[in-house]
Write a protein that holds these residues in place. Structure first.
Motif, PDB file in Angstrom:
ATOM      1  N   TYR A   1      -3.018   2.463 -12.302  1.00 52.86           N
ATOM      2  CA  TYR A   1      -2.617   1.068 -12.485  1.00 52.86           C
ATOM      3  C   TYR A   1      -3.783   0.094 -12.559  1.00 52.86           C
ATOM      4  N   GLY A   2      -4.980   0.545 -12.230  1.00 54.18           N
ATOM      5  CA  GLY A   2      -6.149  -0.330 -12.257  1.00 54.18           C
ATOM      6  C   GLY A   2      -6.228  -1.289 -11.081  1.00 54.18           C
ATOM      7  N   TYR A   3      -5.449  -1.018 -10.035  1.00 54.88           N
ATOM      8  CA  TYR A   3      -5.435  -1.888  -8.858  1.00 54.88           C
ATOM      9  C   TYR A   3      -6.418  -1.391  -7.812  1.00 54.88           C
ATOM     10  N   GLN A   4      -6.866  -2.318  -6.983  1.00 56.59           N
ATOM     11  CA  GLN A   4      -7.795  -2.002  -5.905  1.00 56.59           C
ATOM     12  C   GLN A   4      -7.090  -1.805  -4.568  1.00 56.59           C
ATOM     13  N   SER A   5      -5.799  -2.145  -4.507  1.00 56.57           N
ATOM     14  CA  SER A   5      -5.086  -2.138  -3.237  1.00 56.57           C
ATOM     15  C   SER A   5      -3.606  -1.836  -3.445  1.00 56.57           C
ATOM     16  N   THR A   6      -2.998  -1.249  -2.429  1.00 56.14           N
ATOM     17  CA  THR A   6      -1.561  -0.994  -2.472  1.00 56.14           C
ATOM     18  C   THR A   6      -0.765  -2.292  -2.492  1.00 56.14           C
TER      19      THR A   6
ATOM     20  N   ILE B   1      -5.782   5.287  -2.759  1.00 59.42           N
ATOM     21  CA  ILE B   1      -6.403   4.184  -3.496  1.00 59.42           C
ATOM     22  C   ILE B   1      -6.914   4.680  -4.851  1.00 59.42           C
ATOM     23  N   ASP B   2      -7.530   5.863  -4.882  1.00 61.20           N
ATOM     24  CA  ASP B   2      -8.005   6.418  -6.158  1.00 61.20           C
ATOM     25  C   ASP B   2      -6.842   6.634  -7.123  1.00 61.20           C
TER      26      ASP B   2
ATOM     27  N   LYS C   1      -5.852   3.243  -8.449  1.00 62.27           N
ATOM     28  CA  LYS C   1      -6.863   2.748  -9.394  1.00 62.27           C
ATOM     29  C   LYS C   1      -6.732   3.440 -10.741  1.00 62.27           C
ATOM     30  N   GLN C   2      -6.599   4.762 -10.719  1.00 65.00           N
ATOM     31  CA  GLN C   2      -6.533   5.537 -11.952  1.00 65.00           C
ATOM     32  C   GLN C   2      -5.287   5.210 -12.769  1.00 65.00           C
TER      33      GLN C   2
ATOM     34  N   GLU D   1      -0.981  -4.645  -4.407  1.00 66.34           N
ATOM     35  CA  GLU D   1      -0.770  -5.096  -5.779  1.00 66.34           C
ATOM     36  C   GLU D   1       0.377  -4.367  -6.479  1.00 66.34           C
TER      37      GLU D   1
ATOM     38  N   GLY E   1      -8.330   7.025   0.980  1.00 69.07           N
ATOM     39  CA  GLY E   1      -9.124   6.931  -0.238  1.00 69.07           C
ATOM     40  C   GLY E   1      -8.465   7.622  -1.426  1.00 69.07           C
TER      41      GLY E   1
END
Length: 66
Positions: free
Chosen positions: A44-49, A37-38, A41-42, A51, A34
């Motif tokens: 690059y704005g991605y939800q998954s590695t 992933i956080d 997200k912070q 991407e 987690g």
């Protein structure tokens, strides 16, 4: 390398082996799934590695290693 991996590689996305290495490095340094992933997200704005591109992967691994 599968067709899917070839396609991702051509897009500059990281491979499944790189994702595995990223989580191994992170785990060795006390990061949770987690937490990784956080971070993604912070930054690059991605939800998954999956991407991440090659340059972003290098940045994330370097950040986690320091």
């Amino acid at each position: 390398m599968s067709l899917e991996e070839t396609s991702d590689f051509q897009k500059g996305l990281i491979t499944k082996a790189q994702i595995k290495r990223l989580y191994t490095v992170a785990n060795d340094r006390g990061w949770t799934h987690g937490g990784v992933i956080d971070l993604i997200k912070q930054n690059y704005g991605y939800q998954s590695t999956t991407e991440l591109n090659q340059a972003q992967y290098d940045e994330v691994v370097k950040f986690i290693e320091t």
